[in-house]
Write a protein that holds these residues in place. Structure first.
Motif, mmCIF file in Angstrom:
data_model
loop_
_atom_site.group_PDB
_atom_site.id
_atom_site.type_symbol
_atom_site.label_atom_id
_atom_site.label_comp_id
_atom_site.label_asym_id
_atom_site.label_seq_id
_atom_site.Cartn_x
_atom_site.Cartn_y
_atom_site.Cartn_z
ATOM 1 N N LYS A 79 0.794 -1.012 0.134
ATOM 2 C CA LYS A 79 -0.404 0.209 0.140
ATOM 3 C C LYS A 79 0.617 1.364 -0.083
ATOM 4 O O LYS A 79 0.673 2.389 -1.026
ATOM 5 N N ILE A 80 1.728 1.293 0.527
ATOM 6 C CA ILE A 80 2.827 2.752 0.880
ATOM 7 C C ILE A 80 3.663 2.729 -0.692
ATOM 8 O O ILE A 80 3.802 3.280 -1.123
ATOM 9 N N ARG A 113 0.884 4.114 -2.853
ATOM 10 C CA ARG A 113 0.839 5.533 -2.470
ATOM 11 C C ARG A 113 1.822 6.501 -2.939
ATOM 12 O O ARG A 113 2.059 7.769 -3.173
ATOM 13 N N SER A 123 2.966 7.725 -6.418
ATOM 14 C CA SER A 123 1.365 8.382 -7.103
ATOM 15 C C SER A 123 1.987 9.944 -6.697
ATOM 16 O O SER A 123 1.255 10.425 -7.105
ATOM 17 N N LEU A 124 3.066 9.639 -5.721
ATOM 18 C CA LEU A 124 2.916 11.249 -5.028
ATOM 19 C C LEU A 124 4.178 12.257 -6.454
ATOM 20 O O LEU A 124 4.738 11.359 -7.254
#
Length: 242
Positions: free
Chosen positions: A48-49, A52, A55-56
């Motif tokens: 999950k990290i 994320r 996507s930054l």
């Protein structure tokens, strides 16, 4: 005791031993299953990290990147073998020098980092510099959050020991029902980017202050409030330069 009784006793002991082994094996199997479940959860969180992070958006402000890297290095700690050493960094990974030779006018790191003008900037603790913030007391005399100010009133650097700047100043704590002010003396360590100040009056209840520029700039300070007699950390202090 007849032969048959001996046989029966041996069989009974063997059965109990087998049951114990089966029970222990079941416990070990349950523990393995629990560990597998924990690992699965950790892997899931990491995935999950990773999603994320992917996507930054990239950082557009160079100062943000510098600040983030500084905070990461602060959390990771030093890779040097001795606490008084600092890393040269860059391509000189693993190379460390004593903080006593940082900003002494002689290059000790292959990349010259120990004499970098940005690191050897004396403006960090020049006379008149004022830092203000909040102290978070959790021990010693009190507990709570209070406003604190640190003012530099004297700053001296000696040619025979250029790795330190000797400073004087005062600390002002503002409490709910009054305030206290006391004088402090100490030094600034270029290599560690650290300010260490002890009470000028060693017989009182005043606390020492140990601060570090820990955000990759010359503005933010992360500090500890320390009892100079027992070295007990009484609280933390977060400050910015005005």
């Amino acid at each position: 005791m007849t032969r048959w009784m001996i046989v029966i006793l041996v069989a009974a002991v063997t059965a109990v031993s087998n049951q114990h082994d089966d029970y222990r094996s079941q416990l070990e199997l349950n523990e393995i299953i629990q560990q597998d479940l924990r690992l699965d959860r950790i892997v899931s969180e990491l995935n999950k990290i990773r999603v994320r992070f992917a996507s930054l958006k990239p950082l557009t402000d160079p100062l943000q990147e510098v600040t983030l890297n500084a905070r990461i290095r602060s959390l990771e700690g030093s890779r040097c073998e001795r606490p008084e050493q600092v890393e040269c960094g860059g391509r000189s990974v693993g190379k460390c020098v004593s903080d006593l030779v940082v900003c002494d006018g002689i290059v000790d790191c292959a990349n010259g980092r120990d004499e970098d003008p940005n690191i050897c900037n004396v403006d960090n603790v020049k006379v008149g510099n004022t830092f203000i913030g909040y102290s978070y007391w959790n021990h010693c005399r009190m507990s709570g959050i209070y406003r604190t100010m640190l003012v530099i009133t004297s700053s001296e650097r000696h040619a025979n020991f250029a790795a330190r700047i000797w400073i004087r100043g005062f600390v002002l704590n503002q409490f709910l029902h009054g305030e206290e002010r006391y004088n402090v003396v100490g030094h600034f360590n270029f290599g560690k980017r650290r300010i260490v100040l002890t009470p000028a009056n060693q017989t009182g209840n005043d606390l020492a202050v140990e601060c570090q520029f820990n955000r990759g700039d010359d503005i933010h300070l992360g500090c500890k409030l320390v009892n100079p007699g027992t070295f007990i950390v009484c609280g933390t202090l977060v400050m910015v330069k005005l």
